[in-house]
Design an enzyme around this catalytic site. Structure first.
Site, PDB file in Angstrom:
ATOM      1  N   CYS A  43      -2.473   9.450   7.092  1.00 11.59           N
ATOM      2  CA  CYS A  43      -1.951   8.587   6.031  1.00 11.59           C
ATOM      3  C   CYS A  43      -3.053   7.753   5.407  1.00 11.59           C
ATOM      4  O   CYS A  43      -4.097   7.548   5.999  1.00 11.59           O
ATOM      5  CB  CYS A  43      -0.933   7.603   6.609  1.00 11.59           C
ATOM      6  SG  CYS A  43       0.582   8.356   7.171  1.00 11.59           S
ATOM      7  N   CYS A  47       0.251   3.187   3.725  1.00 15.46           N
ATOM      8  CA  CYS A  47       1.485   3.957   3.929  1.00 15.46           C
ATOM      9  C   CYS A  47       2.590   3.078   4.509  1.00 15.46           C
ATOM     10  O   CYS A  47       2.358   2.323   5.451  1.00 15.46           O
ATOM     11  CB  CYS A  47       1.233   5.142   4.852  1.00 15.46           C
ATOM     12  SG  CYS A  47       2.735   6.116   5.152  1.00 15.46           S
ATOM     13  N   CYS A  74       0.433  13.158   4.989  1.00 13.60           N
ATOM     14  CA  CYS A  74       1.758  12.535   5.004  1.00 13.60           C
ATOM     15  C   CYS A  74       2.438  12.777   3.657  1.00 13.60           C
ATOM     16  O   CYS A  74       1.817  12.655   2.607  1.00 13.60           O
ATOM     17  CB  CYS A  74       1.592  11.033   5.250  1.00 13.60           C
ATOM     18  SG  CYS A  74       3.090  10.077   5.000  1.00 13.60           S
ATOM     19  N   CYS A  77       2.973   9.027   1.649  1.00 14.67           N
ATOM     20  CA  CYS A  77       1.903   8.284   0.966  1.00 14.67           C
ATOM     21  C   CYS A  77       0.887   9.188   0.267  1.00 14.67           C
ATOM     22  O   CYS A  77       0.036   8.706  -0.454  1.00 14.67           O
ATOM     23  CB  CYS A  77       1.197   7.345   1.948  1.00 14.67           C
ATOM     24  SG  CYS A  77       0.279   8.192   3.237  1.00 14.67           S
TER      25      CYS A  77
HETATM   26 ZN   LIG Z   1       1.829   8.148   5.125  1.00 13.39          ZN
END
Ligand SMILES: [Zn+2]
Length: 365
Positions: A43, A47, A74, A77
Site C-alpha cells: 500500500c 491507505c 492494494c 489505494c
Molecule cells: Zn492500500
C-alpha cells in the site's frame, strides 16, 4: 549525459516510515510503499485500510520492487498510480515500464540507456540500487509473471509458455525455480478455487504422494499409508477440489512424480519442478535458502536465519521449515540443530535421518 546523485533514501529500517504509515501521512505517498507479509499486499502510506502489526511490514522504495518481492498492489489505494518524489527513482520506474512493454523482445541495456539518456553503467547501477536486481533480471521475472497470468487465464501451459517468450519448457522451469520465491500466492484460503489431482507411489522412504494443480506441484509428502497421506492433503487444502482421477494434468503430474523418484533413487543433485504453493514472502525466502543447500550438506536454523538477513528469526525459520509443503523439492530435511542433532521433520525424524545418511553416502561413493 544526466548525472545521478546516489544518495537515495534507504527504506529498509527507518522508524520514521512506520510513523508515516500509522498517521496515514499522504505527503509521504510516492516516497515509499509498505508491504504486509501476512496478506501479500502492498500500500501507499495514506491507505485507509486497517494497520497491520509492525513485524508483518516491509518497506520498499518502489511499487515495482514490492511486486518483485512477490507482493500485489492494494486495490483500495492503488499505490502504482503515485509518482515518486525522487527523479532517480521515477527514472527507474520508467525503465521498469519500458521493460514491461517489451516483454517478448527484451530490451538490451544499450537500448534502455539510449532511451533514458543515461550511460549503461549508470543505468545498471541506479537500477540495481533501487530494485536490488539488474534490468535483465527484472525482465526475466516479468516474463515469469506473464506466464503465470496466461496459465491462470486458462491457456495451456505450452501456449502460455510461448506467449510469455519462453523458447522451451526447460528454460521456463529453470527460470521458475530460480524465481521460486516470487510465485504469487493467488489462491484463496485453504485452496479455495484450486483443482488438485494427486498420485501415490512407493519409494525408499515409504509411500510418496505428489499433488499438483495445472500450474505446478502443490504438495509432496511422505508417509506410511495412502490413507494417512490423502487425509493430510485434504487437511492442507480443505477448500480445494481434490481428485485422483485422470485429468488433463495427469501427464505433467506423472512427469513430476518421476523427477522426485529419480532424485531419491539416483541422487540427481536437485529437483526442479514448477511449484504452486501459497505462502508468505518470509516462508519463500526461507525455502529459497533451503534450496541452496547442496546435496550431502546440512545447515543449522541459525545459519539459515543469518543467510536471509534475519539472525534473530531462528524460531520463525524453524516454523517455515516445518510448514514446508514440498518434501524433498524444498529440502527442509537438510536443516538441523546447531549441535547437529536432527531437530524436527514434518514427515518423521526416522525419514530425515535416512535421507541425510543416504545423501552423505551418495556424496562419498
Ligand atoms: Zn492500500
Amino acid at each position: 549525459m544526466l548525472q545521478l546523485s546516489m544518495n537515495m533514501p534507504s527504506v529498509t529500517n527507518n522508524p520514521e516510515l512506520w510513523d508515516a504509515v500509522l498517521s496515514r501521512d499522504a505527503s509521504r505517498d510516492g516516497s515509499f510503499v509498505f508491504a504486509v507479509r501476512s496478506t501479500g499486499i502492498y500500500c501507499r502510506p495514506s491507505c485507509p485500510a486497517r494497520r497491520p502489526r509492525r513485524e508483518q511490514v516491509q518497506f520498499f522504495q518502489l511499487p515495482e520492487a514490492a511486486e518483485q518481492a512477490g507482493f500485489r498492489a492494494c486495490r483500495r489505494c492503488r499505490p502504482r498510480r503515485v509518482r515518486h518524489h525522487h527523479p532517480e527513482i521515477e527514472l527507474v520506474r520508467r525503465v521498469c515500464a519500458a521493460i514491461e512493454e517489451n516483454d517478448e523482445q527484451p530490451l538490451t541495456l544499450e537500448k534502455l540507456s539510449a532511451s533514458t539518456g543515461l550511460s549503461a553503467h549508470h543505468l545498471q547501477r541506479t537500477f540495481k540500487e533501487v530494485m536490488g536486481i539488474t534490468p535483465r533480471q527484472y525482465a526475466e521475472s516479468r516474463r515469469l509473471t506473464q506466464f503465470k497470468a496466461n496459465v491462470k487465464s486458462g491457456a495451456s501451459v505450452t501456449a502460455a509458455m510461448y506467449d510469455a517468450g519462453y523458447g522451451s519448457s526447460r528454460g521456463l522451469y529453470e527460470k521458475s525455480s530460480a524465481h521460486l520465491g516470487m510465485t504469487p500466492a493467488t489462491y484463496g484460503r485453504g485452496g479455495r478455487g484450486m483443482r488438485i489431482i494427486y498420485t501415490i507411489a512407493d519409494c525408499s522412504l515409504g509411500r510418496l504422494l505428489v499433488a499438483a494443480t495445472e500450474r505446478g506441484v502443490c504438495s509432496v509428502a511422505l508417509g506410511d499409508s495412502d490413507i494417512e497421506l490423502v487425509k493430510g492433503l485434504f487437511a492442507e487444502y480443505p477448500n480445494a477440489s481434490i481428485d485422483s482421477k485422470d485429468t488433463a494434468i495427469s501427464p505433467s503430474l506423472n512427469l513430476w512424480l518421476n523427477q522426485v523418484l529419480e532424485h531419491l533413487n539416483r541422487k540427481t543433485p536437485r529437483i526442479d519442478l514448477p511449484l504452486d504453493i501459497r505462502a508468505t514472502a518470509f516462508q519463500w525466502r526461507v525455502w529459497d535458502e533451503l534450496r541452496q543447500i547442496p546435496l550431502g550438506a546440512t545447515r543449522s536454523y541459525q545459519q539459515i536465519a543469518n543467510a536471509i538477513g534475519k539472525p534473530k528469526a531462528v524460531r520463525a525459520v524453524a516454523r517455515a521449515c516445518a510448514s514446508n509443503h514440498a518434501a524433498l523439492v524444498i529440502p527442509c530435511h537438510r536443516v538441523v540443530r546447531e549441535d547437529k542433532t536432527l531437530g524436527g521433520y514434518r514427515w518423521g525424524l526416522e525419514r530425515k535421518r535416512k535421507l541425510l545418511d543416504a545423501e552423505e553416502r551418495a556424496l562419498t561413493s
